[in-house]
Design a protein around this motif. Structure first.
Motif, mmCIF file in Angstrom:
data_model
loop_
_atom_site.group_PDB
_atom_site.id
_atom_site.type_symbol
_atom_site.label_atom_id
_atom_site.label_comp_id
_atom_site.label_asym_id
_atom_site.label_seq_id
_atom_site.Cartn_x
_atom_site.Cartn_y
_atom_site.Cartn_z
ATOM 1 N N SER A 229 10.929 -3.803 13.856
ATOM 2 C CA SER A 229 9.935 -3.414 12.853
ATOM 3 C C SER A 229 9.743 -4.503 11.805
ATOM 4 O O SER A 229 8.613 -4.868 11.461
ATOM 5 C CB SER A 229 10.368 -2.112 12.165
ATOM 6 O OG SER A 229 10.359 -1.033 13.066
ATOM 7 N N SER A 230 10.852 -5.027 11.311
ATOM 8 C CA SER A 230 10.763 -6.066 10.282
ATOM 9 C C SER A 230 10.112 -7.326 10.829
ATOM 10 O O SER A 230 9.293 -7.961 10.162
ATOM 11 C CB SER A 230 12.159 -6.389 9.740
ATOM 12 O OG SER A 230 12.737 -5.260 9.132
ATOM 13 N N PHE A 294 7.932 1.449 5.182
ATOM 14 C CA PHE A 294 7.118 0.591 6.048
ATOM 15 C C PHE A 294 5.639 0.962 5.975
ATOM 16 O O PHE A 294 4.769 0.088 5.906
ATOM 17 C CB PHE A 294 7.616 0.667 7.497
ATOM 18 C CG PHE A 294 8.689 -0.329 7.828
ATOM 19 C CD1 PHE A 294 8.389 -1.688 7.917
ATOM 20 C CD2 PHE A 294 9.999 0.069 8.049
ATOM 21 C CE1 PHE A 294 9.377 -2.607 8.225
ATOM 22 C CE2 PHE A 294 10.986 -0.846 8.351
ATOM 23 C CZ PHE A 294 10.679 -2.197 8.442
ATOM 24 N N VAL A 332 11.366 0.098 1.188
ATOM 25 C CA VAL A 332 11.920 -0.344 2.468
ATOM 26 C C VAL A 332 12.996 -1.411 2.260
ATOM 27 O O VAL A 332 14.022 -1.421 2.953
ATOM 28 C CB VAL A 332 10.808 -0.838 3.420
ATOM 29 C CG1 VAL A 332 10.241 -2.183 3.017
ATOM 30 C CG2 VAL A 332 11.325 -0.908 4.854
ATOM 31 N N VAL A 395 5.834 0.157 12.251
ATOM 32 C CA VAL A 395 6.660 1.363 12.117
ATOM 33 C C VAL A 395 6.944 2.017 13.469
ATOM 34 O O VAL A 395 7.926 2.767 13.608
ATOM 35 C CB VAL A 395 5.980 2.360 11.155
ATOM 36 C CG1 VAL A 395 4.780 3.033 11.809
ATOM 37 C CG2 VAL A 395 6.970 3.384 10.647
#
Length: 422
Positions: A229-230, A294, A332, A395
């Protein structure tokens, strides 16, 4: 007495307070350079979209190349704080070369690329050491508070730095504004020199030492999901940021001072996010906070390519996008930082974070380069749509993992005694 009780417990500890003060000062300087270096490239050297892509790539490439080896090196050191002081002083020296070159009328894009790369490399060294130093200062039950304070400083920096940077650029020109940034690194080094935490012992060098952090990230399911995700957000967000200054100044007609105020307004949202993040985590849990963060980070950025019409309306839309996005990014960041502090064992912490940053932050230069190339090939506006829309999809990596259902921080495998003089 009532006022003292309202001060967060960690800030009543002298060692952590000095650490936090140094971080806050340095972060303000980072935000000054974040606006001053791109504006120097655009306003003084006439950089186009491709040149801005190369500049951002030079700044971020060390994250791809150096996080893994420097993380392995940091885990073998007994005095990581000293390396952080050296990194601060090195960044100050590199930053000062820009106003000197400008004063001598020899400033070039090539020098901006070299300085951006050098500062990026020293920042990697600082950060892989910093993750271990912070854990040495803070007990497990205060991880969220510590991350809230550090990220609150980041929001304050976002609030003060761009506004100060925009004004300094307008009054002094961009290169001279970087003198202020160099001074912040010197002050940060001074505060680090005044603390003496008991750091975890160096890890022994055994077979597989260099790659252990990478293997740990890949075999831990929750970290894999967080990484995916990051990494997706980093790639598309740096496509966006590579072109943002160029787009708003050339196509939307936003001046340096107004741009600084827009970014500062976003920082107000970040400060609110940092203040509220602890309550959010307590209310919905650490995993749901990551999902909310996110989405809160990425969805508002869709407003930026939508911005059009009279200048007041455009400015209002940009203010809203920056404000809401910064609320999300703080949630986040604090949730993810606290989760990683609790999950990762001290013996491999710098290597794991080095590997995580290599995989995660390594997408930044790739995104910056893609942004520059796409901005040149298809135009700034279509590229911003691709960048902001792609970031929202990040996400989806979290949803099948255990993270959304996780309410509490994972139990640490090992506990480091906190060090802080009251």
């Amino acid at each position: 007495m009532a006022l003292v009780e309202r001060i967060p417990a960690l800030l009543r500890e002298r060692t952590f307070r000095r650490y936090w003060t140094g971080q806050t000062i340095s972060l303000v300087g980072d935000q000054i350079s974040l606006i001053a270096i791109p504006l120097a490239a655009v306003l003084i050297l006439g950089a186009d979209a491709a040149a801005m892509g190369w500049l951002k790539t030079a700044e971020l490439l060390p994250a791809l190349l150096l996080n893994l080896p420097l993380g392995a090196w940091a885990d073998r050191q007994a005095h990581r704080r000293r390396a952080m002081i050296a990194a601060d002083l090195g960044r100050a020296g590199l930053m000062l070369t820009l106003p000197v070159a400008y004063a001598l009328d020899v400033l070039t894009l090539g020098q901006l690329y070299v300085v951006a790369f050098g500062i990026g490399a020293l920042t990697v060294l600082f950060e892989v050491c910093n993750v271990t130093l912070l854990v040495a200062l803070v007990p497990t039950d205060r991880y969220v508070q510590a991350n809230s304070l550090v990220n609150g400083s980041r929001s304050t920096a976002w609030l003060a730095g761009p506004g100060i940077g925009g004004i300094l650029v307008q009054v002094l020109t961009a290169p001279l504004a970087l003198i202020a940034d160099a001074l912040t690194y010197v002050l940060s080094a001074g505060y680090l020199a005044r603390i003496k935490p008991v750091e975890p012992p160096p890890a022994p060098v055994v077979k597989g030492h260099f790659t252990e952090g990478l293997r740990w990230v890949l075999r831990e399911r929750s970290m894999r999901a967080l990484f995916a995700s990051s990494g997706t957000v980093q790639f598309f967000n740096y496509m966006f940021h590579t072109l943002f200054v160029l787009y708003v100044t050339t196509e939307l007609g936003i001046g340096a001072g107004l741009l600084g105020l827009i970014l500062a307004a976003g920082a107000v949202g970040g400060l609110i996010g940092a203040v509220c993040s602890g309550a959010v985590v307590r209310r919905i849990g650490i995993g749901a906070s990551l999902v909310v963060g996110f989405l809160g980070f990425t969805l508002p950025l869709l407003l930026i390519p939508l911005a059009s019409g009279p200048l007041p309306l455009v400015v209002a839309v940009l203010f809203a996008a920056e404000f809401l996005s910064c609320v999300g990014v703080m949630i986040v960041d604090i949730a993810a930082g606290s989760f990683q502090m609790a999950l990762i064992p001290d013996a491999v912490r710098a290597r794991v974070m080095g590997a995580y940053r290599t995989l995660n932050h390594g997408f930044r230069p790739l995104g910056a380069l893609a942004g520059g190339l796409l901005g040149t090939a298809i135009g700034l506006h279509p590229t911003l749509w691709i960048a902001t829309g792609g970031a929202v999809l990040a996400v989806l990596w979290l949803l099948p993992s255990p993270l959304p259902r996780m309410r509490e921080l994972p139990a640490r495998e090992e506990e480091s005694a906190p060090v802080g003089a009251a």
